[in-house]
Scaffold this active site. Structure first.
Site, PDB file in Angstrom:
ATOM      1  N   SER A 159       0.856  -1.189   0.000  1.00 59.60           N
ATOM      2  CA  SER A 159       0.000   0.000   0.000  1.00 59.60           C
ATOM      3  C   SER A 159       0.889   1.234   0.000  1.00 59.60           C
ATOM      4  CB  SER A 159      -0.890   0.018   1.241  1.00 59.60           C
ATOM      5  OG  SER A 159      -1.399   1.327   1.413  1.00 59.60           O
ATOM      6  N   HIS A 193      -1.044  -1.232  -4.411  1.00 58.00           N
ATOM      7  CA  HIS A 193      -2.340  -0.968  -3.755  1.00 58.00           C
ATOM      8  C   HIS A 193      -2.476   0.542  -3.557  1.00 58.00           C
ATOM      9  CE1 HIS A 193      -5.887  -2.055  -1.407  1.00 58.00           C
ATOM     10  NE2 HIS A 193      -5.508  -1.133  -0.522  1.00 58.00           N
ATOM     11  N   ASP A 237      -4.726   3.555  -2.280  1.00 59.44           N
ATOM     12  CA  ASP A 237      -5.820   3.874  -1.351  1.00 59.44           C
ATOM     13  C   ASP A 237      -6.377   5.272  -1.598  1.00 59.44           C
ATOM     14  OD1 ASP A 237      -6.074   1.571   0.412  1.00 59.44           O
ATOM     15  OD2 ASP A 237      -4.025   2.023   1.038  1.00 59.44           O
ATOM     16  N   MET A 283      -9.030   8.022  -0.480  1.00 60.47           N
ATOM     17  CA  MET A 283      -9.887   8.419   0.647  1.00 60.47           C
ATOM     18  C   MET A 283     -10.406   9.837   0.434  1.00 60.47           C
ATOM     19  SD  MET A 283      -7.685   6.961   3.829  1.00 60.47           S
ATOM     20  CE  MET A 283      -6.833   5.379   3.750  1.00 60.47           C
ATOM     21  N   HIS A 331      -8.254   0.961  -4.437  1.00 65.82           N
ATOM     22  CA  HIS A 331      -9.209   0.715  -3.347  1.00 65.82           C
ATOM     23  C   HIS A 331      -9.927   2.029  -3.054  1.00 65.82           C
ATOM     24  CE1 HIS A 331      -9.585  -0.199   1.283  1.00 65.82           C
ATOM     25  NE2 HIS A 331     -10.767  -0.075   0.688  1.00 65.82           N
ATOM     26  N   MET A 343     -12.207   4.352  -1.152  1.00 68.25           N
ATOM     27  CA  MET A 343     -12.903   4.629   0.112  1.00 68.25           C
ATOM     28  C   MET A 343     -13.550   5.995  -0.054  1.00 68.25           C
ATOM     29  SD  MET A 343      -9.901   3.144   2.557  1.00 68.25           S
ATOM     30  CE  MET A 343      -8.703   3.272   1.238  1.00 68.25           C
ATOM     31  N   MET A 369     -11.402  -6.031   4.856  1.00 65.68           N
ATOM     32  CA  MET A 369     -10.655  -5.099   5.700  1.00 65.68           C
ATOM     33  C   MET A 369     -10.413  -5.761   7.054  1.00 65.68           C
ATOM     34  SD  MET A 369     -10.152  -2.510   3.801  1.00 65.68           S
ATOM     35  CE  MET A 369      -9.246  -1.586   5.045  1.00 65.68           C
ATOM     36  N   ASP A 409      -6.608  -6.523   3.919  1.00 63.30           N
ATOM     37  CA  ASP A 409      -6.018  -5.181   3.982  1.00 63.30           C
ATOM     38  C   ASP A 409      -6.091  -4.648   5.414  1.00 63.30           C
ATOM     39  OD1 ASP A 409      -5.193  -2.590   3.521  1.00 63.30           O
ATOM     40  OD2 ASP A 409      -6.852  -2.062   2.191  1.00 63.30           O
TER      41      ASP A 409
HETATM   42  C1  DX5 Z   1      -6.577   1.508   5.269  1.00 64.20           C
HETATM   43  C2  DX5 Z   1      -6.027   1.216   3.894  1.00 64.20           C
HETATM   44  C3  DX5 Z   1      -4.896   0.269   3.886  1.00 64.20           C
HETATM   45  C4  DX5 Z   1      -3.677   0.712   4.638  1.00 64.20           C
HETATM   46  C5  DX5 Z   1      -2.939  -0.508   5.084  1.00 64.20           C
HETATM   47  O1  DX5 Z   1      -7.784   2.169   5.158  1.00 64.20           O
HETATM   48  O2  DX5 Z   1      -7.042   0.678   3.077  1.00 64.20           O
HETATM   49  O3  DX5 Z   1      -4.572  -0.142   2.569  1.00 64.20           O
HETATM   50  O4  DX5 Z   1      -2.820   1.516   3.875  1.00 64.20           O
HETATM   51  O5  DX5 Z   1      -1.891  -0.118   5.882  1.00 64.20           O
HETATM   52  P1  DX5 Z   1      -1.216  -1.084   6.942  1.00 64.20           P
HETATM   53  O6  DX5 Z   1      -0.658  -2.232   6.200  1.00 64.20           O
HETATM   54  O7  DX5 Z   1      -0.186  -0.214   7.572  1.00 64.20           O
HETATM   55  O8  DX5 Z   1      -2.301  -1.511   7.903  1.00 64.20           O
HETATM   56 ZN    ZN Z   2      -6.515  -0.292   1.122  1.00 67.37          ZN
END
Ligand code: DX5
Ligand code: ZN
Length: 235
Positions: A10, A35, A37, A39, A71, A73, A142, A184
């Site tokens: 990630s 990956h 992310d 948000m 991903h 969010m 998750m 994840d």
């Molecule tokens: C959290 C993200 C993850 C996050 C994982 O909302 O979707 O992908 O970056 O990070 P670690 O591996 O540090 O938990």
């Molecule tokens: Zn993620």
């Protein structure tokens, strides 16, 4: 290695001042997916990166053989899905609670030429899958509540992974089509084997990889990725 496992670093935990180099280094150390992310400070209480950054990393990610695993969010999802498809996303996953029309959103991802997937928060039941399995290429569980890297793995996710694995295996036996099972949140070299034993084949790891680089390595991610691969080889 007894099975085909994929590791998805990630980039949320990467050094954004040299993101391209980070991606090249981490993929060369033996990982498979980037990956990504996304948000929105609405669906989750944090704000990260969008299609512009995806487009910026697409060429170098694909050059080193990595798929871009987006991903989402964000809420809603339909407005932004085409932007990510255009920006080079290979896989697009979203949370069922964030779409009013899950079937339509999954179809949209597929129609734009990407692999599609649903993401399940720790408290979200798997029943959302029931009528859309034919449109899902990846199921993402998750193992933390979404929004931040560096949180602790929620152990109840292991039971859920076993349930998801049973659903996938029954589906694959019936249709011959494979669906990836990704996890994840809080994944590290110490728990990755146990997670794999629960049926997961694709592992997101952010802080475990980018948080502990060893500057003495020729490639600073070889050590931690090597530990993950060694743990997976025991499964
Ligand atoms: C959290 C993200 C993850 C996050 C994982 O909302 O979707 O992908 O970056 O990070 P670690 O591996 O540090 O938990
Ligand atoms: Zn993620």
């Amino acid at each position: 290695m007894s099975k085909d496992f994929r590791i998805a670093p990630s980039i949320l935990s990467a050094d954004f001042s040299k993101l391209g180099q980070e991606i090249e280094d981490v993929i060369k150390s033996g990982t498979d997916l980037v990956h990504f992310d996304v948000m929105d400070n609405h669906y989750v209480p944090n704000l990260t990166i969008g299609p512009l950054v995806c487009d910026a990393i697409r060429e170098l990610s694909h050059n080193v053989g990595a798929l871009i695993d987006v991903h989402l969010m964000v809420e809603p999802v339909d407005r932004i899905i085409p932007d990510f498809a255009k920006a080079g996303a290979d896989i697009i996953t979203f949370h069922p609670e964030a779409s009013k029309h899950i079937d339509r959103s999954l179809s949209m991802v597929r129609d734009l030429g990407c692999k599609s997937g649903l993401v399940f928060n720790p408290g979200t039941p798997l029943h959302y899958l029931e009528h859309v399995m034919d449109k899902v290429d990846m199921i993402l569980l998750m193992s933390v509540n979404p929004g931040f890297g560096g949180q602790k793995f929620i152990p109840q996710t292991l039971e859920k992974a076993k349930q998801a694995r049973a659903i996938i295996d029954a589906y694959t036996a019936r249709t011959g089509r494979e669906i990836w099972l990704e996890i994840d949140g809080g994944v590290n070299p110490d728990n990755i084997a146990e997670i794999a034993k629960a049926g997961v084949d694709t592992f997101v790891a952010g802080s475990a990889i980018f948080g502990k680089p060893s500057d003495t390595d020729a490639n600073r991610y070889d050590t931690v990725v090597g530990k993950m691969r060694a743990a997976l080889a025991t499964v």
